[in-house]
Enzyme design. Structure first.
Site, mmCIF file in Angstrom:
data_model
loop_
_atom_site.group_PDB
_atom_site.id
_atom_site.type_symbol
_atom_site.label_atom_id
_atom_site.label_comp_id
_atom_site.label_asym_id
_atom_site.label_seq_id
_atom_site.Cartn_x
_atom_site.Cartn_y
_atom_site.Cartn_z
ATOM 1 N N CYS A 25 0.834 -1.198 0.000
ATOM 2 C CA CYS A 25 0.000 0.000 0.000
ATOM 3 C C CYS A 25 0.866 1.243 0.000
ATOM 4 O O CYS A 25 1.840 1.318 0.756
ATOM 5 C CB CYS A 25 -0.817 0.068 1.293
ATOM 6 S SG CYS A 25 -2.272 -0.935 1.268
ATOM 7 N N ALA A 62 -2.722 -3.699 -2.379
ATOM 8 C CA ALA A 62 -4.099 -4.032 -2.005
ATOM 9 C C ALA A 62 -5.039 -3.003 -2.625
ATOM 10 O O ALA A 62 -4.977 -1.817 -2.302
ATOM 11 C CB ALA A 62 -4.240 -4.029 -0.489
ATOM 12 N N GLN A 104 -3.410 -7.167 -6.499
ATOM 13 C CA GLN A 104 -4.020 -7.795 -5.324
ATOM 14 C C GLN A 104 -5.377 -7.129 -5.062
ATOM 15 O O GLN A 104 -5.447 -5.914 -4.893
ATOM 16 C CB GLN A 104 -3.109 -7.605 -4.101
ATOM 17 C CG GLN A 104 -3.602 -8.365 -2.881
ATOM 18 C CD GLN A 104 -2.802 -8.065 -1.631
ATOM 19 O OE1 GLN A 104 -2.581 -6.893 -1.305
ATOM 20 N NE2 GLN A 104 -2.373 -9.097 -0.933
ATOM 21 N N TYR A 185 -7.427 -8.532 7.167
ATOM 22 C CA TYR A 185 -8.392 -7.975 6.221
ATOM 23 C C TYR A 185 -9.657 -8.830 6.292
ATOM 24 O O TYR A 185 -9.703 -9.847 6.969
ATOM 25 C CB TYR A 185 -7.789 -7.962 4.804
ATOM 26 C CG TYR A 185 -7.020 -6.701 4.471
ATOM 27 C CD1 TYR A 185 -6.066 -6.188 5.325
ATOM 28 C CD2 TYR A 185 -7.249 -6.017 3.281
ATOM 29 C CE1 TYR A 185 -5.365 -5.030 5.016
ATOM 30 C CE2 TYR A 185 -6.558 -4.861 2.955
ATOM 31 C CZ TYR A 185 -5.617 -4.364 3.829
ATOM 32 O OH TYR A 185 -4.939 -3.215 3.517
ATOM 33 N N ARG A 233 -3.280 -14.803 -1.111
ATOM 34 C CA ARG A 233 -2.336 -14.513 -0.017
ATOM 35 C C ARG A 233 -3.002 -14.845 1.303
ATOM 36 O O ARG A 233 -4.135 -14.430 1.569
ATOM 37 C CB ARG A 233 -1.891 -13.053 -0.025
ATOM 38 C CG ARG A 233 -1.026 -12.729 1.200
ATOM 39 C CD ARG A 233 -0.314 -11.396 1.136
ATOM 40 N NE ARG A 233 0.992 -11.535 0.504
ATOM 41 C CZ ARG A 233 2.030 -10.718 0.726
ATOM 42 N NH1 ARG A 233 1.908 -9.680 1.529
ATOM 43 N NH2 ARG A 233 3.185 -10.909 0.126
ATOM 44 N N LEU A 311 11.369 -10.323 5.073
ATOM 45 C CA LEU A 311 12.780 -10.114 5.384
ATOM 46 C C LEU A 311 13.708 -10.901 4.469
ATOM 47 O O LEU A 311 14.704 -11.453 4.913
ATOM 48 C CB LEU A 311 13.054 -10.447 6.849
ATOM 49 C CG LEU A 311 12.467 -9.439 7.854
ATOM 50 C CD1 LEU A 311 12.663 -9.940 9.283
ATOM 51 C CD2 LEU A 311 13.100 -8.061 7.687
HETATM 52 C C1 FNR Z 1 3.007 -4.104 3.102
HETATM 53 N N1 FNR Z 1 2.449 -5.384 3.045
HETATM 54 C C2 FNR Z 1 1.264 -5.585 2.359
HETATM 55 N N2 FNR Z 1 0.767 -6.838 2.222
HETATM 56 C C3 FNR Z 1 -0.326 -7.067 1.464
HETATM 57 O O1 FNR Z 1 -0.744 -8.210 1.344
HETATM 58 N N3 FNR Z 1 -0.944 -6.027 0.829
HETATM 59 C C4 FNR Z 1 -0.524 -4.744 0.930
HETATM 60 O O2 FNR Z 1 -1.060 -3.850 0.291
HETATM 61 C C5 FNR Z 1 0.582 -4.500 1.785
HETATM 62 N N4 FNR Z 1 1.036 -3.221 2.020
HETATM 63 C C6 FNR Z 1 2.277 -3.012 2.600
HETATM 64 C C7 FNR Z 1 2.839 -1.728 2.621
HETATM 65 C C8 FNR Z 1 4.123 -1.535 3.113
HETATM 66 C C9 FNR Z 1 4.727 -0.167 3.095
HETATM 67 C C10 FNR Z 1 4.856 -2.635 3.607
HETATM 68 C C11 FNR Z 1 6.264 -2.461 4.109
HETATM 69 C C12 FNR Z 1 4.286 -3.884 3.622
HETATM 70 C C13 FNR Z 1 3.258 -6.551 3.420
HETATM 71 C C14 FNR Z 1 4.262 -6.891 2.315
HETATM 72 O O3 FNR Z 1 3.620 -7.345 1.148
HETATM 73 C C15 FNR Z 1 5.263 -7.978 2.788
HETATM 74 O O4 FNR Z 1 4.555 -9.171 3.035
HETATM 75 C C16 FNR Z 1 6.017 -7.551 4.043
HETATM 76 O O5 FNR Z 1 6.509 -6.234 3.901
HETATM 77 C C17 FNR Z 1 7.176 -8.478 4.364
HETATM 78 O O6 FNR Z 1 8.124 -8.486 3.345
HETATM 79 P P1 FNR Z 1 9.484 -7.601 3.427
HETATM 80 O O7 FNR Z 1 9.097 -6.167 3.419
HETATM 81 O O8 FNR Z 1 10.182 -8.013 4.687
HETATM 82 O O9 FNR Z 1 10.220 -8.010 2.172
#
Ligand code: FNR
Length: 369
Positions: A25, A62, A104, A185, A233, A311
Site C-alpha cells: 500500500c 491491495a 491484489q 483484512y 495470499r 525479510l
Molecule cells: C506491506 N504489506 C502488504 N501486504 C499485502 O498483502 N498487501 C498490501 O497492500 C501491503 N502493504 C504493505 C505496505 C508496506 C509499506 C509494507 C512495508 C508492507 C506486506 C508486504 O507485502 C510484505 O509481506 C512484508 O513487507 C514483508 O516483506 P518484506 O518487506 O520483509 O520483504
C-alpha cells in the site's frame, strides 16, 4: 545456473524470474471525488520502476473491490471505469519492461477507514471522510471503532464485487490476480477462529469459516481466463497458538495446509504465504526468512506452488529458498523499496543475465564481439 532467475510457468503464463514485488500500500490516491481510488503518476512510477529494475512479476498494492473496503481513504480501488482506465496504463508500463503485471484485490473489513501511517494512528472520523466499517461481527480491531456485522445478502454482494473487480483487472491488462486473504483484512477475519465471531453458516467450524473466502475464490476463478493464474495470499499463522500467554484459539500452519488443499481444488495456482498478528508477542524472533517454513510446509504437504515473503533481502538468501525447493518464488517488499533495481544486482551476483531495459542494457553490459 541460478534457480532464482529460472522462469516459472503457471498455466500458460511464463514469469521470467522468481524475484517478485510484494503488494505494498502506498496510500497515494485521492481520498474522495472522481479521482478516488484512481492510480496516479506516483503509482505508475512506483510499479514501473520495479519492472524496469528486473522483477519478474510486479504486484499492485491491495486494491479495494468497493469504496468501504479501503484500509485508508487514499487506497487504490477497482470498482469503476476511471480506475480501470488508469490501471490499464500501469499494467502496460509494467509489461513494457518485460515483467508480469499482477494486482491484489482486497477488502480491509474492520481495519478499513484508517489513517495512512504518516498521519498517525486511528480511524478517520466520518466528518473527515471516513466511514462505518463491516466485519464478521461487531468486535472492533484494537484501537479502531466497532464494525457492523455483514448480513448474508451483503456477503453475497461482496463475492460479486470481487468478481467484478477481477473482470476490470483483466480488462486493464493484468495477467495475474491475487485475492488478499491475509493480515486481518476481511477474508482473513472470516478464516481465523480469533477473528470470526459469527454463529451462522459463515462462522464456527473450519468449513464454515472458509465458506466466504472460498466463494470469493470461485467467483474470481470463474471470470479469470483458464490460461492465466489466480493467487491467494494468506496469513499462515496469526501467532496466537504459538503464544503461551494468549488463551485464544488462533489460525495455525496446519490450518493453512488444509486451506491450501481447498484453494488448489478451486484452481488457485500459487499460495503467497505471509503471516499476521505480532510474532514478537509469541516470542518468535523476527529474523530473515522467519516466515519461509510456512511456505515450505504447504509446498511439501500439498505440492501446491508457494511464494515466500518476509525479510528476504540478499540474493544468496533468495536463491537458497528457491533452489532448495522451499518455495517456488520469493516476494520482496521493503528491499525493493530501498533498492528498486535489486533484481539486476542479484542476477549479476548469481551469474544470471540481468534483464536491463534496452535503453540501458547496451550501455551498461560489456559489448560482446
Ligand atoms: C506491506 N504489506 C502488504 N501486504 C499485502 O498483502 N498487501 C498490501 O497492500 C501491503 N502493504 C504493505 C505496505 C508496506 C509499506 C509494507 C512495508 C508492507 C506486506 C508486504 O507485502 C510484505 O509481506 C512484508 O513487507 C514483508 O516483506 P518484506 O518487506 O520483509 O520483504
Amino acid at each position: 545456473m541460478s534457480a532464482l532467475f529460472t522462469p516459472l510457468a503457471l498455466r500458460s503464463l511464463t514469469v521470467p524470474n522468481r524475484v517478485w514485488m510484494a503488494p505494498m500500500c502506498t496510500y497515494s490516491a485521492a481520498a474522495q471525488g472522481p479521482e478516488a481510488g484512481v492510480p496516479t503518476d506516483f503509482h505508475l512510477t512506483h510499479l514501473a520502476s520495479r519492472a524496469a529494475g528486473g522483477a519478474g512479476l510486479v504486484m499492485a498494492e491491495a486494491t479495494a473491490v468497493r469504496a468501504e473496503g479501503r484500509i485508508s481513504p487514499q487506497d487504490l480501488g477497482l470498482w469503476n471505469s476511471a480506475q480501470q482506465a488508469a490501471f490499464a496504463r500501469v499494467a502496460a508500463a509494467i509489461e513494457s519492461y518485460g515483467a508480469v503485471p499482477a494486482i491484489q484485490l482486497a477488502h480491509a473489513g474492520r481495519k478499513a477507514s484508517n489513517r495512512r501511517p504518516w498521519d498517525g494512528p486511528g480511524a478517520v472520523p466520518e466528518e473527515e471522510g471516513g466511514w462505518a466499517t463491516v466485519s464478521t461481527g461487531d468486535t472492533a480491531f484494537p484501537g479502531l471503532p466497532a464494525p457492523r456485522a455483514l448480513t448474508v445478502d451483503r456477503i453475497e454482494q461482496l463475492v460479486g464485487d470481487f468478481a467484478a473487480a477481477a473482470e476490470r483487472a483483466l480488462a486493464a491488462g493484468f495477467r495475474v490476480v491475487e485475492v488478499h486473504g491475509a493480515h486481518g483484512y476481511l477474508l482473513n477475519t472470516f478464516l481465523s477462529p480469533a477473528g470470526n465471531d459469527r454463529t451462522d453458516s459463515y462462522g464456527g467450524s473450519f468449513e464454515n469459516r472458509l465458506r466466504f473466502p472460498l466463494a470469493v475464490v470461485e467467483a474470481v476463478r470463474a471470470v479469470w481466463p483458464e490460461d492465466l493464474p489466480v493467487l491467494f495470499r494468506t496469513s499462515a499463522t496469526d501467532w496466537l497458538t504459538e503464544n503461551p500467554d494468549d488463551p485464544r484459539e488462533g489460525w495455525t500452519g496446519e490450518d493453512t495446509v488444509r486451506l491450501a488443499k481447498e484453494l488448489q481444488a478451486r484452481g488457485v495456482d500459487l499460495l503467497d504465504v505471509s503471516t499476521g498478528g505480532v510474532a514478537a508477542k509469541a516470542r518468535i524472533p523476527v529474523a530473515p526468512g522467519y516466515q519461509v517454513p510456512f511456505a515450505e510446509r504447504v509446498r511439501a504437504e500439498t505440492g501446491m506452488p508457494t511464494g515466500a515473503v518476509g525479510l528476504i533481502t540478499e540474493p544468496v538468501q533468495a536463491e537458497e529458498i528457491v533452489a532448495s525447493g522451499r518455495a517456488d518464488t520469493v516476494l520482496l517488499g521493503r528491499q525493493l523499496l530501498r533498492e528498486p533495481y535489486w533484481a539486476h544486482r542479484a542476477a549479476a551476483e548469481l551469474g544470471a543475465e540481468p534483464r536491463w531495459p534496452v535503453q540501458y542494457g547496451y550501455a551498461v553490459t560489456p559489448r560482446r564481439r
